[in-house]
Design an enzyme around this catalytic site. Structure first.
Site, PDB file in Angstrom:
ATOM      1  N   LYS A 189      13.707  -5.225   2.388  1.00 17.80           N
ATOM      2  CA  LYS A 189      12.779  -5.408   1.271  1.00 17.80           C
ATOM      3  C   LYS A 189      12.350  -6.855   1.215  1.00 17.80           C
ATOM      4  CE  LYS A 189      11.226  -2.622  -1.983  1.00 17.80           C
ATOM      5  NZ  LYS A 189      11.215  -1.155  -1.875  1.00 17.80           N
TER       6      LYS A 189
HETATM    7  N1  GLU Z   1       8.049   0.465  -1.119  1.00 22.16           N
HETATM    8  C1  GLU Z   1       8.264   1.843  -0.815  1.00 22.16           C
HETATM    9  C2  GLU Z   1       9.681   2.249  -1.127  1.00 22.16           C
HETATM   10  O1  GLU Z   1      10.338   1.634  -1.942  1.00 22.16           O
HETATM   11  C3  GLU Z   1       7.833   2.203   0.595  1.00 22.16           C
HETATM   12  C4  GLU Z   1       8.523   1.445   1.693  1.00 22.16           C
HETATM   13  C5  GLU Z   1       7.903   1.709   3.065  1.00 22.16           C
HETATM   14  O2  GLU Z   1       7.033   2.530   3.201  1.00 22.16           O
HETATM   15  O3  GLU Z   1       8.368   1.042   3.989  1.00 22.16           O
HETATM   16  O4  GLU Z   1      10.180   3.227  -0.649  1.00 22.16           O
END
Ligand code: GLU
Length: 420
Positions: free
Chosen positions: A110
């Site tokens: 993240k």
């Molecule tokens: N931000 C989204 C999540 O928390 C998608 C992450 C992604 O597609 O890599 O799952």
């Protein structure tokens, strides 16, 4: 024991507590628990951005890779004033379990920048994004770590990241991020994917719990990319969406809100506030309305030990990451309220991100129907596996999902062994 205030909640401590419960039940060795608890790599970047008025302002951003044993790190980037290293750590760990529970070959990561993007002009937003992308360019890449949108980020921001990374390489690298615009290698269905996944999982959970979807009353907290799509699909499925909320407050109509009208209204006015035919209520109050299905689709720490005993839903579906604290989770469970955990409920986004990455690497693109069909199949299969685990272990949905996910990551870690 002192009652924790939401603002002092540590999301990483929450994430570790959830992991520990699964590790305990799986009887993982202390060594393996220590490995899986620790984020593998954490990058903090402080960087200057030239503002429109000529001033230079400093910003702080992070990229955390929690675990990459099952494949490249994957996870979104959020822009928010409340971003902290512990929040990004928690979100990275949740991504590891999320990818494992739906069995896609990624680890978890993240990123975040401490900024309220509403305060920036478009030019400032672009310069901040390009500089942050440059700062983290050493750790991201199509084989190593693939960012995507999250809270307050969108396809345009992904396009700037893709362009910045590509400029440094000297050729286009579409697979470095997902959630891009279609014109530069984005995938059909990606914008809707998280909300569509939430809808599919909710439908499956309703079947399992004997809740009739048609006419079911639904409250959705958050009207961003995830909440708005979820609300629309629930509305189209015949549910009665009785309350919606955004950062400015909530609106309520016990007879049901016309979600399509709400979408148009938000496009015009930037908020749900003032939607004709609905009564404004407090955002917190919306969570406590009597309803069949409550869908928190905003941020962490929304259902806490302070309000969990006032939640009146039969089913809570976590479209947001980490909306329920550990204490609140126990209260809901004791009260017989089923909670479909984030790592399963909102995994549709990263699932279609996986499809986007595969399409980019193959330079071969699929039609929207095919994407939606494949998403549907991943989500129903994953829900069925979690349901079976829950029945077998006689536990709640969260622990069942964690048991499946953590076991997969533990297995990959063990079979790879310790280097050197
Ligand atoms: N931000 C989204 C999540 O928390 C998608 C992450 C992604 O597609 O890599 O799952």
């Amino acid at each position: 024991m002192a009652i924790k205030q939401p603002e002092t909640l540590n999301p990483f401590a929450e994430a570790v507590a959830q992991f520990d419960a699964a590790a305990e039940r799986l009887k993982l060795s202390p060594e393996l628990r220590a490995i899986l608890r620790a984020p593998k790599r954490e990058l903090t970047v402080n960087f200057p951005v030239r503002m429109d008025d000529g001033r230079v302002e400093m910003f702080t951003g992070y990229r955390v890779q929690h675990n990459i044993n099952r494949g490249p790190a994957k996870g979104g980037i959020r822009y928010d004033a409340n971003v902290s290293i512990d929040e990004v750590r928690a979100l990275a760990m949740w991504m590891t379990w999320k990818c494992a529970v739906v069995n896609i070959p990624f680890g978890g990561a993240k990123g975040g920048v401490i900024v309220d993007p509403r305060q920036l002009s478009r030019g400032e937003l672009e310069r901040l994004t390009r500089r942050y992308a440059t700062e983290i360019a050493g750790v991201i890449g199509p084989e190593s770590d693939i960012p995507a949108p999250d809270v307050n980020t969108n396809p345009q921001i992904m396009a700037w990241i893709m362009d910045t990374y590509s400029m440094h390489k000297g050729y286009s690298v579409p697979a470095v991020v997902t959630g891009k615009p279609l014109s530069i290698g984005g995938s059909e269905g990606r914008m809707e994917a998280t909300g569509r996944g939430v809808y599919v999982v909710t439908r499956e959970a309703c079947k399992a719990l004997g809740i009739e979807m048609k006419g079911a009353s639904v409250v959705v907290q958050g009207f961003g990319n995830v909440g708005s799509v979820t609300a629309r699909l629930m509305h189209e499925a015949g549910c009665r969406v009785i309350a919606l909320s955004d950062v400015y407050g909530a609106i309520h109509n016990p007879d049901g809100i016309d979600v399509k009208l709400a979408l148009r209204f938000v496009q015009e006015h930037g908020t749900l506030k003032g939607l004709p035919g609905a009564t404004p209520i407090d955002g917190k109050e919306a969570l406590e309305l009597p309803c069949d299905i409550l869908i928190p689709a905003a941020t962490e720490g929304q259902i806490t030990e302070q309000n969990a005993h006032r939640i009146k839903a039969k089913l809570v579906v976590e479209a947001a990451n980490g909306p329920t604290t550990t204490e609140a989770d126990a209260i809901l469970h004791a009260r017989g309220i089923a909670v479909i955990p984030d790592i399963l409920a909102n995994a549709g986004g990263v699932t279609v991100s996986y499809f986007e990455w595969v399409q980019d690497l193959q330079h071969f693109f699929w039609a929207e129907d095919e994407i939606n069909l494949r998403l549907e199949s991943v989500m129903t299969r994953s829900f069925a596996a979690v349901q079976a685990k829950r029945d077998l272990e006689n536990c709640d949905y969260r622990l069942a999902a964690y048991l499946l996910a953590v076991a997969r990551v533990a297995e990959a870690t063990q079979v790879r062994g310790i280097y050197p």
